[in-house]
Design a protein around this motif. Structure first.
Motif, mmCIF file in Angstrom:
data_model
loop_
_atom_site.group_PDB
_atom_site.id
_atom_site.type_symbol
_atom_site.label_atom_id
_atom_site.label_comp_id
_atom_site.label_asym_id
_atom_site.label_seq_id
_atom_site.Cartn_x
_atom_site.Cartn_y
_atom_site.Cartn_z
ATOM 1 N N VAL A 1 0.841 -1.206 0.000
ATOM 2 C CA VAL A 1 0.000 0.000 0.000
ATOM 3 C C VAL A 1 0.872 1.250 0.000
ATOM 4 N N ALA A 2 1.927 1.253 0.797
ATOM 5 C CA ALA A 2 2.834 2.402 0.832
ATOM 6 C C ALA A 2 3.510 2.599 -0.518
ATOM 7 N N ALA A 3 3.875 1.509 -1.185
ATOM 8 C CA ALA A 3 4.530 1.618 -2.493
ATOM 9 C C ALA A 3 3.565 2.126 -3.555
ATOM 10 N N VAL A 4 2.328 1.652 -3.514
ATOM 11 C CA VAL A 4 1.345 2.076 -4.521
ATOM 12 C C VAL A 4 0.956 3.543 -4.318
ATOM 13 N N LEU A 5 0.719 3.922 -3.071
ATOM 14 C CA LEU A 5 0.282 5.293 -2.810
ATOM 15 C C LEU A 5 1.430 6.294 -2.819
ATOM 16 N N GLY A 6 2.607 5.837 -2.448
ATOM 17 C CA GLY A 6 3.781 6.700 -2.458
ATOM 18 C C GLY A 6 3.581 7.954 -1.621
ATOM 19 N N PRO A 7 3.991 9.106 -2.167
ATOM 20 C CA PRO A 7 3.878 10.356 -1.409
ATOM 21 C C PRO A 7 2.432 10.757 -1.086
ATOM 22 N N ALA A 8 1.472 10.255 -1.857
ATOM 23 C CA ALA A 8 0.069 10.574 -1.578
ATOM 24 C C ALA A 8 -0.360 10.037 -0.211
ATOM 25 N N LEU A 9 0.351 9.048 0.287
ATOM 26 C CA LEU A 9 0.040 8.482 1.596
ATOM 27 C C LEU A 9 0.198 9.532 2.698
ATOM 28 N N LEU A 10 1.166 10.401 2.532
ATOM 29 C CA LEU A 10 1.395 11.448 3.526
ATOM 30 C C LEU A 10 0.267 12.473 3.554
ATOM 31 N N ALA A 11 -0.456 12.612 2.449
ATOM 32 C CA ALA A 11 -1.562 13.570 2.376
ATOM 33 C C ALA A 11 -2.838 13.008 2.996
ATOM 34 N N ALA A 12 -2.871 11.732 3.314
ATOM 35 C CA ALA A 12 -4.051 11.096 3.910
ATOM 36 C C ALA A 12 -3.667 10.542 5.279
ATOM 37 N N PRO A 13 -3.755 11.360 6.324
ATOM 38 C CA PRO A 13 -3.254 10.931 7.632
ATOM 39 C C PRO A 13 -3.946 9.696 8.213
ATOM 40 N N LEU A 14 -5.242 9.527 7.937
ATOM 41 C CA LEU A 14 -5.915 8.346 8.479
ATOM 42 C C LEU A 14 -5.453 7.073 7.783
ATOM 43 N N VAL A 15 -5.246 7.149 6.479
ATOM 44 C CA VAL A 15 -4.730 5.981 5.751
ATOM 45 C C VAL A 15 -3.298 5.694 6.197
ATOM 46 N N LEU A 16 -2.518 6.741 6.399
ATOM 47 C CA LEU A 16 -1.147 6.578 6.895
ATOM 48 C C LEU A 16 -1.161 5.897 8.265
#
Length: 139
Positions: free
Chosen positions: A23-38
């Protein structure tokens, strides 16, 4: 005595770590923009890492019983369940609220199991204490 499945912790842990990394690889930097998903991905990774550590003999399991680490992993996994739908569940009306409540109840069940394993050595889950060799004691 019936043995518990310590190696099953390793399989579950490996799967959770792989899922978190994917999930971290697929979302990449966008993961940081979604704190709940992070937060959810982080909790999944922590749960997986704890299960992996619990599955094998190592210096940490020499000090802390493996099933107690597995209990902490269950707590982290239980907390991860509702976090992923928290934002969507609050904004999506009745369907989202129902999903959020269902995920919270499922997560609470895992947290209760994990707390029992960590604090009481599985007395309430198994009906008897789990010993360090991974067997349910005959008390």
């Amino acid at each position: 005595m019936r043995p518990t499945n310590r190696r099953g912790c390793g399989l579950l842990g490996g799967g959770l770590v792989l899922l978190a990394v994917a999930v971290a690889a697929v979302l990449g930097p966008a993961l940081l923009a979604a704190p709940l998903v992070l937060a959810q991905v982080g909790l999944l990774g922590v749960a997986g890492a704890l299960d992996l550590v619990a599955a094998f003999e190592n210096p940490l399991t020499a000090r802390v019983d493996w099933f107690r680490l597995g209990g902490l992993a269950n707590v982290a996994l239980g907390l991860a369940l509702p976090v992923g739908v928290l934002d969507w569940g609050l904004e999506s009306g009745a369907e989202g609220t129902f999903l959020l409540v269902a995920m919270a109840l499922g997560g609470l069940s895992l947290v209760a199991i994990g707390a029992d394993l960590f604090l009481y050595a599985g007395t309430h889950v198994y009906g008897r204490r789990v010993d360090a060799d991974g067997e349910v004691s005959a008390e």
